[in-house]
Design an enzyme around this catalytic site. Structure first.
Site, PDB file in Angstrom:
ATOM      1  N   ARG A 114       0.716  -1.233  -0.097  1.00 22.99           N
ATOM      2  CA  ARG A 114       0.138  -0.057  -0.011  1.00 22.99           C
ATOM      3  C   ARG A 114       1.057   1.154   0.232  1.00 22.99           C
ATOM      4  NH1 ARG A 114      -3.055  -2.886  -1.678  1.00 22.99           N
ATOM      5  NH2 ARG A 114      -5.290  -3.293  -0.882  1.00 22.99           N
ATOM      6  N   HIS A 122      -0.741   0.474  -9.774  1.00 27.08           N
ATOM      7  CA  HIS A 122      -1.390  -0.436  -8.912  1.00 27.08           C
ATOM      8  C   HIS A 122      -2.214  -1.584  -9.940  1.00 27.08           C
ATOM      9  CE1 HIS A 122      -3.700  -0.681  -5.116  1.00 27.08           C
ATOM     10  NE2 HIS A 122      -3.326  -1.695  -5.363  1.00 27.08           N
ATOM     11  N   GLU A 139      -3.465   7.923  -5.561  1.00 25.28           N
ATOM     12  CA  GLU A 139      -3.642   7.086  -6.686  1.00 25.28           C
ATOM     13  C   GLU A 139      -4.801   7.690  -7.503  1.00 25.28           C
ATOM     14  OE1 GLU A 139      -3.815   3.021  -5.859  1.00 25.28           O
ATOM     15  OE2 GLU A 139      -1.755   2.771  -5.044  1.00 25.28           O
TER      16      GLU A 139
END
Length: 357
Positions: free
Chosen positions: A274, A322, A303
Site C-alpha cells: 500500500r 497499481h 492514486e
C-alpha cells in the site's frame, strides 16, 4: 331501438375494459412487490461480469457503469436502502456512508485483499459482515512483484528510454549496470501469503539468503528457508527490500528517512503493498541523494500519482499504476469471490472470506 342496443353494448365494453385495466394494474403491482422483496445490492464500478451474474440470480442489482470511481455524492445517494454493497479500494466505507445506507445494510464486500478503506469496527458494531478477496490474487501479485524488482534492479526503464531517444550509442562495459539476484540477500517485510509466494519465485534466481520480518515468526518461512530477523537487521543486510505487508495504523509510514538511512547504498526497495507504507518525500530524498540505488512502486499516495510528482522525475524509480492483480484469471476470481461473500451474508451465513474483528 338499434341505437339503444348499441349504447348498452358499448357500456358493457367500457365496464369490461375498466375491470381489465384494474386487474392488470393489480397484477403489475403484485409483480413489482415480489421483485422488490429480493435483496438489493449496489455495485460501485464496472467489474468482471461473473460476479454480477452470480448476484443477479437472487438479488436486484444497481451499478455505477463506469471504469472510473463513483463520485462520493453519487455513492452516498445510491447506497440508501441497500442490503449489500459491492465496493473497491477507492470507496471509503465510513460512518457517514453507513448512516446513509441505513439499517437494511447487512454486507459490505470489497473486491480487494486490502480493506483499510473500510471501517470494520463500525461495521461490526452494526452487525454488518465485511468480506475481502485474499488468496485469489496471490500468484498475480507475486508475479508482478518479481517483475517490478527485476525491471528496477536491471534498470529497464532507463534502457527503454535510451533506445527511444537514440542515446544508446555503442556498447559500453559499465553502462546501465544494475543489481543482480544471483547471490543476493532479499529482505521481505511481511512474509504472509504474498510474501511467501514472492520468496518461492525468487529462489530459482539463485538468491543466497532470504530474511523476513513479521510481527511474529511464521510457519511458512520453512517452505522458503527464510530467516526471521529484526527490521533493523533486515534493512541493514538486504540487497533487496520488499514491502509485502498489510497497511495498519501501526506501520503507516514505516519506510521513512530513518528506514532508508539503514539500507545499503546499492539496495533496491520494492513496494506492492500500500502507498501508505512509505513516506514518499523521504523516498525521493533517498533516491535523489544516492542513499539507496533504486525503487519500484506499484502503489502510491495518492492514486493516481500526480504527473508532476517529484518521484516521476527520477530514472531510478519505476512506478506502475497499481496493477499487481491485473490478470484476467485473478480479476475474475476476485469478482466471483466478492459476489459469493455477499450471497452468503444475505443468506445469514458466514462469508467464505470474512474480515474478523
Amino acid at each position: 331501438m338499434q341505437s339503444t342496443k348499441q349504447l348498452i353494448k358499448a357500456g358493457f365494453i367500457i365496464r369490461y375494459l375498466s375491470y381489465s385495466t384494474q386487474f392488470i394494474r393489480k397484477r403489475c403491482f403484485s409483480s413489482t412487490t415480489i421483485m422488490s422483496s429480493r435483496p438489493s445490492v449496489y455495485v460501485t464500478r464496472r467489474v468482471p461480469q461473473i460476479g454480477v451474474d452470480i448476484l443477479r440470480k437472487t438479488c436486484d442489482i444497481s451499478q455505477w457503469e463506469s471504469d472510473d470511481p463513483v463520485p462520493r455524492d453519487v455513492l452516498l445517494r445510491n447506497v440508501e436502502g441497500k442490503d449489500a454493497l459491492y465496493c473497491l479500494l477507492t470507496e471509503k466505507i465510513d460512518k457517514e456512508l453507513l448512516d446513509r445506507a441505513g439499517s437494511k445494510l447487512r454486507a459490505v464486500a470489497t473486491m480487494s485483499v486490502g480493506y483499510d478503506h473500510i471501517d470494520v469496527v463500525e461495521c461490526s458494531r452494526r452487525n454488518i459482515s465485511v468480506g475481502f478477496t485474499p488468496d485469489v490474487l496471490t500468484s498475480a501479485t507475486a508475479e508482478l512483484t518479481v517483475s517490478l524488482l527485476l525491471a528496477t534492479a536491471r534498470r529497464l526503464k532507463e534502457g527503454i528510454s535510451a533506445v527511444k531517444d537514440g542515446s544508446w550509442g555503442t556498447w559500453k562495459p559499465l553502462w546501465l549496470c544494475g543489481q543482480g539476484l544471483d547471490g543476493a540477500t532479499v529482505g521481505i517485510v511481511g512474509l504472509g501469503r504474498i510474501g511467501t509466494a514472492v520468496a518461492k519465485r525468487l529462489q530459482p534466481f539463485g538468491v543466497d539468503k532470504i530474511l523476513y520480518n513479521n510481527v511474529i515468526e511464521t510457519k511458512s518461512a520453512k517452505e522458503v528457508g527464510a530467516h526471521f530477523v529484526s527490521l533493523d537487521e533486515l534493512l541493514k543486510n538486504s540487497d533487496f527490500v520488499l514491502c509485502c505487508c498489510a497497511l495498519t495504523d501501526e506501520n503507516r509510514g514505516l519506510f521513512n528517512e530513518a528506514a532508508f538511512s539503514k539500507m545499503k547504498k546499492n539496495a533496491i526497495f520494492i513496494n506492492t503493498s500500500r502507498g501508505g507504507m512509505v513516506n514518499q518525500d523521504d523516498l525521493f530524498k533517498a533516491l535523489s541523494t544516492g542513499q539507496i540505488a533504486g525503487a519500484g512502486l506499484d502503489v502510491t499516495t495518492p492514486e493516481p500519482l500526480p504527473t508532476n510528482h517529484p518521484l516521476l522525475t527520477l530514472d531510478n524509480c519505476v512506478i506502475l499504476p497499481h496493477i499487481a492483480s491485473a490478470t484476467y484469471k485473478s480479476r475474475n476470481a476476485m469478482s466471483e469471490l466478492t459476489a459469493r461473500n455477499i450471497s452468503a451474508a444475505l443468506q445469514g451465513q458466514e462469508m467464505p472470506c470474512q474480515v474478523k474483528v
